[in-house]
Scaffold this motif. Structure first.
Motif, PDB file in Angstrom:
ATOM      1  N   ILE A 189       0.809  -1.225   0.000  1.00 23.92           N
ATOM      2  CA  ILE A 189       0.000   0.000   0.000  1.00 23.92           C
ATOM      3  C   ILE A 189       0.843   1.276   0.000  1.00 23.92           C
ATOM      4  N   GLU A 190       2.128   1.159   0.354  1.00 21.39           N
ATOM      5  CA  GLU A 190       2.979   2.359   0.382  1.00 21.39           C
ATOM      6  C   GLU A 190       4.174   2.268  -0.558  1.00 21.39           C
ATOM      7  N   ARG A 199      -4.583   9.809   2.068  1.00 21.19           N
ATOM      8  CA  ARG A 199      -4.688   8.759   3.078  1.00 21.19           C
ATOM      9  C   ARG A 199      -5.945   8.854   3.948  1.00 21.19           C
ATOM     10  N   GLY A 228       2.506   6.635  -1.270  1.00 23.97           N
ATOM     11  CA  GLY A 228       1.976   5.280  -1.378  1.00 23.97           C
ATOM     12  C   GLY A 228       1.320   5.060  -2.726  1.00 23.97           C
ATOM     13  N   SER A 232      -5.015   3.441  -3.337  1.00 22.38           N
ATOM     14  CA  SER A 232      -5.436   3.239  -1.945  1.00 22.38           C
ATOM     15  C   SER A 232      -6.334   4.385  -1.489  1.00 22.38           C
ATOM     16  N   TYR A 236     -10.102   3.911  -0.160  1.00 20.47           N
ATOM     17  CA  TYR A 236     -10.542   4.578   1.069  1.00 20.47           C
ATOM     18  C   TYR A 236     -11.844   5.336   0.825  1.00 20.47           C
ATOM     19  N   SER A 285      -5.287   0.221   4.093  1.00 15.84           N
ATOM     20  CA  SER A 285      -5.118   1.631   4.447  1.00 15.84           C
ATOM     21  C   SER A 285      -6.362   2.160   5.141  1.00 15.84           C
TER      22      SER A 285
END
Length: 326
Positions: A189-190, A199, A228, A232, A236, A285
């Motif tokens: 994820i990063e 994020r 990242g 992601s 999110y 994440s």
């Protein structure tokens, strides 16, 4: 024309609760004489009463180093300062009160999510694979946190906040796997292909233009910004902010839309299949922020309890739908 002097300031608080953000106020300005382009009002962000120096530094640096000189869907930055002795900080930003907000508990529509996805793609494409991100030591990384300890506290925190809810077996297994294989999970994820990421891209941190001349979506609150995999942020957003039936119907299309924007903006060597796989793993994440906010923040008010309930139910539904561990 000569520079004008601010002759009066009128301040009103924005929002009712503190999170990581601290206090936010709208500041109306009067001038000694009219000046074209001078803002009639600003948004002022003050650090919390017990500030975290890194959180404040991160958002100030975002506007100074990441957004500066780039046409990104973020508020216009006027001024930022942080006291290195205690972390106290202040930001002066464009007042976007004319923009429309969406209630998190109600969730957004797929059309609103699509506007936000396009905004995220423009930010990610601007910083895609930029090696200079590796030298920015102020960027947030999960590796520097006590997530394993917070995960251990999470079931008890949920029981205190939402005693009527039982954390699902799938979510518990996912969190246990995250902790047990932290280096591998963080690389997924990063790690590369990396870019600059928000994020915490849920619908409370997105404003929608209400006029045809406005940007369709603007992202705010950059305290947890880091490096990242860009999708992601998309995971999110869709997990947290779409009701599960809307997410199920639209997520394939929205991930494909995100990928298409990346390609159109010059990103190469990243396939749609890779993007979809990274989207599924991006649930890690989302789990990280969900756990962190549940354990570390005050969630006792009715509003925060409703927020946490919606967030947990949507994350649980995603894990049940996709089984990211597999």
């Amino acid at each position: 024309a000569s520079a004008a002097t601010v002759t009066s300031i009128r301040m009103e608080r924005v929002g009712e609760e503190q999170g990581w953000t601290g206090e936010v106020a709208r500041c109306g300005l009067s001038y000694s004489h009219p000046v074209e382009g001078a803002p009639a009002s600003l948004i002022v962000k003050f650090s919390p009463r017990d500030p975290d120096p890194v959180f404040g530094l991160r958002e100030v640096r975002f506007y100074q180093e990441i957004a500066a000189g780039r046409d990104l869907p973020v508020p216009l930055y006027y001024y930022g300062q942080i006291d290195p002795r205690n972390g106290a900080n202040v930001l002066l930003l464009e007042d976007l009160s004319r923009f429309r907000t969406v209630n998190f508990v109600d969730g957004c529509t797929p059309a609103e999510a699509e506007a936000a996805v396009a905004g995220l793609a423009s930010i990610h494409a601007a910083w895609w694979g930029d090696d200079s991100l590796e030298s920015k030591d102020w960027l947030f990384t999960i590796a520097d946190t006590d997530f394993a300890d917070w995960w251990g506290q999470y079931p008890r925190s949920i029981k205190t906040i939402l005693p009527e809810i039982e954390v699902s077996r799938g979510l518990m297994e996912f969190g246990d796997r995250f902790v047990a294989e932290m280096p591998l999970m963080l690389d997924r994820i990063e790690g590369a292909p990396f870019t600059f990421i928000h994020r915490d891209a849920h619908i409370d941190n997105i404003l929608f233009g209400s006029d045809p001349a406005d940007r369709p979506a603007v992202l705010v609150d950059w305290q947890t910004a880091g490096r990242g995999r860009g999708v992601s942020d998309v995971a999110y957003l869709l997990i947290s902010s779409l009701r599960p039936p809307d997410r199920r119907r639209s997520e394939r299309r929205l991930v494909a839309t995100y990928h298409r924007h990346l390609i159109e903006l010059g990103v190469a060597g990243y396939t749609l299949d890779e993007c979809w796989t990274d989207y599924l793993i991006g649930a890690a994440s989302k789990l990280f922020i969900t756990v962190t906010a549940t354990v570390l923040l005050d969630n006792t008010s009715p509003h925060r309890r409703a927020w946490r309930r919606s967030d947990l139910e949507r994350l649980t539904a995603f894990i049940e739908d996709h089984d990211p561990i597999s």
